[in-house]
Design a protein around this motif. Structure first.
Motif, PDB file in Angstrom:
ATOM      1  N   PRO A 181       2.284  15.274 104.843  1.00 23.89           N
ATOM      2  CA  PRO A 181       1.040  15.062 106.142  1.00 23.89           C
ATOM      3  C   PRO A 181      -0.081  15.346 105.226  1.00 23.89           C
ATOM      4  O   PRO A 181      -0.221  15.733 104.076  1.00 23.89           O
TER       5      PRO A 181
ATOM      6  N   THR B 116       7.352   8.029 106.190  1.00 20.06           N
ATOM      7  CA  THR B 116       7.773   8.825 107.676  1.00 20.06           C
ATOM      8  C   THR B 116       9.156   9.023 107.586  1.00 20.06           C
ATOM      9  O   THR B 116      10.030   8.203 106.843  1.00 20.06           O
TER      10      THR B 116
ATOM     11  N   GLY C 170       1.242  10.380 104.011  1.00 16.02           N
ATOM     12  CA  GLY C 170       1.352   9.359 105.155  1.00 16.02           C
ATOM     13  C   GLY C 170       1.941   8.190 104.759  1.00 16.02           C
ATOM     14  O   GLY C 170       2.322   7.387 105.659  1.00 16.02           O
TER      15      GLY C 170
ATOM     16  N   ALA D 282       4.681  12.009 109.328  1.00 19.21           N
ATOM     17  CA  ALA D 282       4.697  11.993 107.757  1.00 19.21           C
ATOM     18  C   ALA D 282       5.659  12.925 107.156  1.00 19.21           C
ATOM     19  O   ALA D 282       5.638  14.096 107.469  1.00 19.21           O
TER      20      ALA D 282
END
Lengths: 85, 446
Positions: A71, A62, A59, A68
């Motif tokens: 992720p 992005t 994260g 993100a």
């Protein structure tokens, strides 16, 4: 293609800064950001953006829409339901 | 044993001090000589499952943990300070908080002036080995004579259980592929170092149920290669560390398990059993860490402090700050010991003293601290309108409590001048327009 964005999750570890082929990672007062005019998402240099590939924190980077690039769970291998809040 | 290794061993014995003065290579030395780690290496090139890059702990002792990362110039300053305070300091090492060889330029840029100023000090380095082969010339060239490689698996299938990923040739690689590349690099690097006469130690983290069956084989292999010492260390794993193993509930080994596995290690490499699994900014004798005295950080039990925080709204200019300082000259007071806080309004270079606020002392210096939440709350209420509190040290509970109220605890300016601490803290808190502020930066980490 729109530039990537470094978020508040960044831990200022400096891993991305030296490997950016465009010198797009800017650092001021230990706050890291990506210069949107310099970022090419590494097109023509690598298959995937290098900052995204080396970043250790989910994260922390992005796309322009805020999704993100790494992720939750994808870097630590910790299942989502077990990720500490 | 090859002739190269034999001559390597001879030079080690005759080169007085190489072993005898390094606390990690000689248990005898560990009682006499101090070492320090210079935390100049923030970046890493892989993810081990016993490590969490998001955590910092001011008071915790385990590898990869630091209170702040140093630029090479600051590192030299810290080394100088340590030399003054620790007369038995013989070793200056590089151990993170990332991997020193993922930050080669920073590490080597630090070696040069340190070596020039302190020619008698031994330099050492600890690495995961991923970029070791290409770094060997630099290591030897910069006078580093001790290198520790962490080698946890010989079987890539096992390695795949220990490493989440590596960054290699422009790609994040995972699983068996990653483990295989890492192992090749580690072994090639180890051989190259040994051929150059570097004293090599191998660390193996014993992870029950994962690599216990690999350890004796690792011991045999590294012993046969000519490695000086093998350190089989227990996995450190707790849920609050946020590591993969911690969160997944994979505990470290019991003392019996550790002893049993160590007992299977029969190779010629000296088995290190006095390792204290130091922080990446440790200083002093093993197990008697004094890094806090050099660059003070917050105390408060063996708990961890996350180095990243939720997003805060940008702080308006001017900033209201509280400082724990008895003298008013330097940041000299522990948050919990402060009987009053000095309040300042800071706007750019303009610093306005607004007076003092008396608070009930929060910490009585004993176990009651954590229990006495009402006392803590009184202190917090007195500071409710401040954006930050600057103190020399602070415990975990008040640290968390301050953050919960949107007040940034700042302990990175301990013993510095109050004015400079105010100026820098205000700068930190005043976000640029729309920029996300990593709270890591605001509260103490790098």
């Amino acid at each position: 293609m729109l530039a990537l964005i470094i978020t508040v999750e960044c831990i200022a570890c400096w891993a991305c800064e030296p490997i950016c082929p465009n010198g797009a990672i800017r650092v001021k007062n230990e706050i890291f950001r990506i210069d949107k005019n310099s970022c090419t998402r590494c097109e023509g240099h690598a298959d995937l953006p290098q900052c995204v590939e080396i970043c250790p924190v989910e994260g922390a980077i992005t796309d322009a829409e805020g999704s993100a690039m790494n992720p939750p769970g994808t870097l630590t291998g910790i299942p989502r339901e077990k990720i500490p809040a | 044993m090859s002739s190269v290794q034999e001559s390597g061993c001879k030079s080690i014995r005759s080169d007085s001090g190489l072993v005898e003065e390094h606390p990690c290579y000689s248990e005898g030395a560990s009682h006499r000589y101090a070492r320090m780690h210079l935390a100049v290496a923030p970046a890493c090139n892989m993810q081990c499952r016993y490590c969490n890059r998001k955590f910092d702990c001011a008071n915790e002792s385990r590898p990869g943990v630091v209170s702040g990362v140093l630029a090479p110039a600051q590192a030299l300053e810290r080394a100088g300070e340590a030399m003054g305070r620790l007369p038995n300091l013989r070793v200056i090492g590089f151990a993170g908080p990332g991997d020193p060889l993922a930050n080669r330029e920073r590490v080597f840029a630090t070696c040069k002036p340190v070596r020039k100023r302190f020619p008698d000090v031994h330099l050492c380095l600890s690495t995961n080995g991923l970029h070791l082969p290409e770094a060997v010339d630099g290591i030897v060239g910069h006078g580093i004579r001790h290198v520790t490689i962490t080698l946890n698996a010989l079987d890539p299938e096992v390695g795949a259980e220990i490493y989440s990923w590596i960054f290699w040739r422009k790609k994040r690689r995972r699983g068996v592929e990653a483990a295989r590349i890492l192992l090749e690099q580690q072994l090639a690097g180890m051989s190259a170092l040994l051929a150059r006469g570097v004293l090599v130690k191998v660390n193996t983290v014993l992870i029950p149920g994962i690599n216990a069956g690999q350890v004796s084989e690792i011991n045999r292999l590294v012993s046969d290669a000519g490695v000086f010492s093998h350190n089989v260390m227990p996995l450190i794993s707790a849920p609050e560390h946020g590591t993969y193993y911690g969160v997944m509930g994979i505990p470290g080994p019991s003392e019996a398990e550790l002893q049993q596995v160590r007992g299977l290690c029969q190779g010629s490499a000296r088995l290190m059993t006095h390792c204290r699994q130091c922080r990446a900014d440790a200083a002093g004798l093993l197990g008697m860490d004094r890094h806090n005295e050099l660059l003070p950080a917050s105390p408060g039990g063996s708990r961890v402090i996350p180095i990243h925080r939720p997003r805060r709204e940008p702080v308006a200019n001017p900033v209201l700050l509280a400082v724990a300082s008895l003298t008013g000259e330097t940041v000299d007071t522990h948050f919990g010991h402060a009987g009053f806080f000095r309040i300042y309004r800071v706007s750019g270079d303009r610093i306005e003293a607004l007076g003092e606020r008396v608070v009930p002392q929060y910490c009585q210096g004993d176990d009651r601290c954590v229990e006495e939440n009402h006392v803590l709350n009184n202190a917090l209420n007195a500071l409710h309108d401040c954006q930050g509190v600057i103190c020399s040290r602070i415990g975990y509970t008040p640290w968390q409590a301050l953050l919960a109220r949107g007040i940034a605890p700042v302990n990175r300016h301990a013993e510095q001048s109050v004015r400079e601490a105010l100026r820098q803290t205000a700068l930190m808190l005043q976000a640029r327009e729309g920029a996300a502020i990593p709270m890591a930066a605001a509260v103490g980490m790098q």
